[in-house]
Design a protein around this motif. Structure first.
Motif, mmCIF file in Angstrom:
data_model
loop_
_atom_site.group_PDB
_atom_site.id
_atom_site.type_symbol
_atom_site.label_atom_id
_atom_site.label_comp_id
_atom_site.label_asym_id
_atom_site.label_seq_id
_atom_site.Cartn_x
_atom_site.Cartn_y
_atom_site.Cartn_z
ATOM 1 N N VAL A 29 0.860 -1.178 0.000
ATOM 2 C CA VAL A 29 0.000 0.000 0.000
ATOM 3 C C VAL A 29 0.900 1.233 0.000
ATOM 4 O O VAL A 29 1.698 1.419 0.931
ATOM 5 C CB VAL A 29 -0.941 0.011 1.223
ATOM 6 N N GLY A 30 0.749 2.097 -1.040
ATOM 7 C CA GLY A 30 1.629 3.249 -1.140
ATOM 8 C C GLY A 30 0.917 4.558 -1.409
ATOM 9 O O GLY A 30 1.429 5.628 -1.082
ATOM 10 N N ARG A 31 -0.273 4.512 -1.994
ATOM 11 C CA ARG A 31 -0.974 5.762 -2.292
ATOM 12 C C ARG A 31 -1.438 6.436 -0.997
ATOM 13 O O ARG A 31 -1.844 5.760 -0.043
ATOM 14 C CB ARG A 31 -2.165 5.497 -3.201
ATOM 15 N N VAL A 79 3.880 -4.121 7.835
ATOM 16 C CA VAL A 79 5.308 -3.798 7.947
ATOM 17 C C VAL A 79 5.589 -2.577 7.052
ATOM 18 O O VAL A 79 5.137 -2.510 5.909
ATOM 19 C CB VAL A 79 6.185 -4.980 7.477
ATOM 20 N N LYS A 80 6.353 -1.615 7.618
ATOM 21 C CA LYS A 80 6.761 -0.435 6.821
ATOM 22 C C LYS A 80 8.079 -0.755 6.124
ATOM 23 O O LYS A 80 9.042 -1.132 6.771
ATOM 24 C CB LYS A 80 6.933 0.781 7.725
ATOM 25 N N LEU A 81 8.093 -0.615 4.806
ATOM 26 C CA LEU A 81 9.294 -0.888 4.017
ATOM 27 C C LEU A 81 10.169 0.365 3.936
ATOM 28 O O LEU A 81 9.687 1.493 4.136
ATOM 29 C CB LEU A 81 8.907 -1.333 2.606
ATOM 30 N N PRO A 82 11.483 0.202 3.653
ATOM 31 C CA PRO A 82 12.397 1.371 3.592
ATOM 32 C C PRO A 82 11.961 2.442 2.593
ATOM 33 O O PRO A 82 12.256 3.618 2.766
ATOM 34 C CB PRO A 82 13.732 0.742 3.173
ATOM 35 N N ASN A 86 3.836 0.493 2.683
ATOM 36 C CA ASN A 86 3.381 -0.412 3.739
ATOM 37 C C ASN A 86 3.035 -1.760 3.131
ATOM 38 O O ASN A 86 2.245 -1.827 2.173
ATOM 39 C CB ASN A 86 2.136 0.147 4.440
ATOM 40 N N ARG A 87 3.632 -2.829 3.675
ATOM 41 C CA ARG A 87 3.303 -4.184 3.213
ATOM 42 C C ARG A 87 2.418 -4.835 4.260
ATOM 43 O O ARG A 87 2.803 -4.917 5.425
ATOM 44 C CB ARG A 87 4.556 -4.996 2.986
#
Length: 773
Positions: A29-31, A79-82, A86-87
């Motif tokens: 999820v990025g938007r 989980v927040k990715l670098p 968000n995954r």
């Protein structure tokens, strides 16, 4: 179906993905609005409604861009990715239908109702499940994207709804098809739809496999050919045969690429090159194909020279190369002026007609130089075979293109000045009619796609400036003549020959014979004598030969030490060349009865014609001598009939013609003479002889006569006037209708002659005859 409406829940739009109940899957999820919906769900109860977008390319979808059916999921992990994304790991719970959108910003919030599965006949569902498992088994065997382990997982599922959803998630279906399965609550329908989709996918995969095999075979064949060619190159290199057929193919390929051919011609060239590569070098066809490709490469397809449209410069070039020929020069300058205004490239088709030696061929070269184009010449004299123009077909041994295509290759541009020399000398026989083949070459409406049998592909000749030359228009077929603009070069006048000799011929021959202007000098009177008494021609070819002969003899005198400097005078000329070869007409020394001076036009230019009439006692016989042609004999008979008809006016007895024999003679009997323009001269001589009235010695005349005494127009007035001036005549009687031709006569000649325009023979007799002695 459960119609209970739940509380508002955050909505997360999906792009290109469908989540089914009982599925566990990772999502990124990025938007911005999706992240805020996720954060709200984590705070609230870890539940989200996932619904797919109708158009996955939209970054900020609106209410109407989202499907009505979706899936309620539970967020099991986040989980927040670098990179800031968000995954999440979600588990599908229930199908859900969106009732309404409660909130649009900063994220979507909707109310929904869950949709329960509907089951049918248990036996039917079992049969559909088994069929589905079997079809999915076959699908996994042909699909590279679905692993066999997936089938092992699926075959143990006993719940029909879950089986359908899991199988759907593993198929390579479009979002619309997966959404269709999601929106179908009745399980048997869902299973049947899925079976149909699997069947379609299997057929597509089977076709892909066949296509892949075909492509693979083609690639293998291509790789094999490449490998064999490389081997062949290596073998040739080891044998020292570096310039073998492979090297030739590469050279030809480079030439084709650099030839700037039209796309269609280039395709033909490459196609023939592929054939050449496959044909054994020892085969006869190999050399035929190579020859054809080399011709295609050598022909100019797009290269052209830029026309120099400076009219003043062009006039300077033409005047420098040729003296006189004003009409031809004017036509060339008109062409340049029109081209400059219209920016058109269509070339005119000129036909220069005139006797040999008047400079037709050299004039075409000057035209090319004046416009800045390349020059090419094709001699058509004696051409009898149509293939000489259109080329031979490649099936014949030793086939070659026709002279037109050969000329274009020599020219190296698509817009040369192309000289078709001696176009009147073409003939036809059993091999065809080459003059008919020339129709396409010279027709502006057709020559943009000229077809040569050898080249086979259409060739554009529309930019070529064609110039044809001919000696005689009568032998050119009418349709061919119709395509050309005829410009007649009648020949040079005596004065023009004098200028040409001084400006061109004498300097040229002095240089060619190793002399200088200080060692050899020609007087004007010597040049005139050379023109009058040693040559008889319309052009200057024989004159140049005589000048060359004088220069050679002068060179001998200088080398032998007899003279250091030779001045060619009339006397010196006769010493070098011997007695004159020709005589030219001179005016009568005194007035004569029965002798009139006519003016004639011959291929050698103008000349005077003495016509004599003798009357003796006899029986009325009319005799004509002097090697007269049919037309001149008819003119003599018409003149005699006119005198008989006007016997009373001439104070003759009504039966005078029965008592006398009339003999009309024109000297120089070895020379054929013909033409209608001696009519009034014969009539004047006849009237003079019968009435005993002398003919004025200073009068020359020309004109055709009718039985009623009318004087009709004639041709060649310019040349005839020059011959009269040369012979010392001072008055010329000419048809009134020839008044327009007076402009062509040089001013120096007009000043020395009196031109009397006559319409009837009575006027001629008034001016030509003296009173009776």
């Amino acid at each position: 179906m459960n119609n209970d409406i739940s509380q508002a829940i955050p909505l997360l739009p999906l792009r290109g993905v469908i989540i089914y109940p009982s599925m566990v899957q990772h999502l990124d999820v990025g938007r911005e609005h999706s992240v805020k919906a996720l954060e709200q769900a984590m705070v609230q109860d870890h539940k989200l409604l996932l619904a797919a977008q109708r158009d996955s390319s939209l970054n900020e979808p609106k209410e109407e861009d989202i499907y009505q059916f979706g899936t309620i999921v539970y967020i099991k992990q986040m989980v927040k990715l670098p990179n800031g994304t968000n995954r999440i790991l979600v588990e599908g719970l229930d199908r859900a239908e969106i009732e309404s959108f409660e909130q649009l910003e900063p994220y979507f919030t909707v109310t929904y109702k869950t949709v329960e599965d509907e089951h049918g006949d248990g036996v039917e569902e079992q049969a559909l499940m088994r069929t589905l498992v079997n079809q999915f088994d076959e699908y996994t065997k042909v699909s590279k994207k679905t692993k066999r382990e997936t089938y092992e997982t699926v075959k143990d599922i006993t719940e029909s709804s879950r089986l359908a959803d899991i199988v759907t998630s593993h198929l390579s279906l479009k979002v619309q098809q997966k959404q269709q399965i999601l929106e179908t609550p009745y399980v048997p329908d869902r299973l049947e739809q899925l079976l149909q989709m699997i069947q379609n996918e299997k057929e597509v995969l089977s076709m892909e496999k066949k296509i892949g095999q075909r492509v693979k075979k083609s690639m293998e064949r291509t790789q094999k050919e490449y490998y064999l060619r490389e081997q062949l190159k290596a073998i040739q290199k080891e044998l020292g045969d570096q310039d073998g057929k492979t090297g030739e193919v590469e050279q030809l390929k480079t030439k084709i690429a650099e030839a700037s051919m039209p796309e269609r011609i280039e395709e033909v060239a490459y196609k023939e090159l592929n054939r050449y590569e496959k044909v054994p070098q020892s085969s006869a066809e190999s050399s035929v194909i190579r020859n054809y490709i080399e011709w295609l490469v050598a022909l100019p397809w797009t290269d052209e020279t830029e026309d120099n449209l400076d009219v003043n410069r062009a006039q300077g070039v033409l005047d420098e190369d040729h003296y006189g020929l004003d009409r031809v020069k004017e036509r060339v300058l008109e062409y340049l002026a029109v081209q400059q205004l219209t920016e058109s490239v269509n070339g005119p088709i000129l036909c220069l007609v005139g006797p040999p030696g008047v400079g037709k061929t050299s004039l075409a070269k000057s035209i090319a130089r004046s416009v800045g184009r390349n020059f090419v010449r094709a001699s058509l004299g004696g051409v009898r075979d149509e293939a000489e123009i259109r080329g031979h077909r490649r099936t014949y041994v030793g086939a070659m293109p026709g002279r037109i295509i050969q000329g274009m290759k020599t020219a190296e541009t698509v817009n040369p000045v192309f000289l078709l020399d001696e176009i009147d000398k073409m003939a036809s026989d059993f091999r065809g009619d080459p003059s008919s083949a020339m129709l396409e070459v010279l027709d502006p409406e057709q020559n943009h796609s000229f077809s040569d049998h050898f080249v086979e592909e259409p060739y554009d000749l529309s930019k070529v400036m064609f110039v044809a030359t001919a000696n005689n228009l009568a032998t050119i077929p009418g349709p061919l003549l119709d395509r050309m603009e005829v410009i007649t070069i009648a020949g040079y006048t005596e004065l023009e020959k004098l200028h040409i000799s001084k400006q061109h011929l004498i300097p040229k021959q002095i240089k060619e014979n190793g002399l200088t202007k200080s060692k050899v000098q020609f007087r004007d009177e010597a040049i005139l004598k050379l023109i009058r008494m040693y040559t008889r021609e319309a052009g200057v070819r024989s004159l140049e030969r005589e000048i060359a002969s004088v220069c050679r003899k002068a060179a001998k005198l200088i080398v032998s030490g007899e003279k250091k400097r030779v001045v060619i005078t009339e006397k010196q000329l006769e010493e070098l060349l011997g007695k004159p070869k020709f005589r030219y007409g001179q005016a009568e020394a005194e007035h004569q009865i029965g002798a009139a001076t006519g003016l004639a036009y011959t291929q050698a230019g103008g000349d005077t014609l003495a016509i004599e009439v003798s009357i003796v006692q006899g029986t009325g016989k009319l005799t004509l001598t002097g090697k007269l042609g049919d037309v001149m004999k008819e003119s003599a008979q018409a003149a005699f009939s006119y005198v008989r008809a006007r016997a009373e006016e001439f104070e003759l007895e009504h039966d005078f013609y029965e008592k006398y024999d009339v003999h009309i003679h024109i000297p120089e009997g070895a020379t054929p003479k013909d033409g209608p323009s001696a009519g009034i001269t014969i009539a004047t001589a006849l009237v003079s002889a019968f009435t005993n009235r002398p003919v004025r010695k200073e009068v020359g005349m020309t004109g055709e006569i009718t039985l009623r005494g009318r004087v009709l127009p004639i041709g060649g007035l310019k040349e005839k006037s020059l011959s009269a001036h040369r012979a010392g005549l001072t008055k010329i009687l000419m048809p009134a209708e020839n008044e327009k031709d007076l402009e062509d006569i040089p001013e120096s000649v007009r000043d020395g002659l009196t031109f009397v325009q006559v319409k009837h023979l009575d006027e001629v007799l008034d001016h030509a005859l003296l009173p009776k002695e």
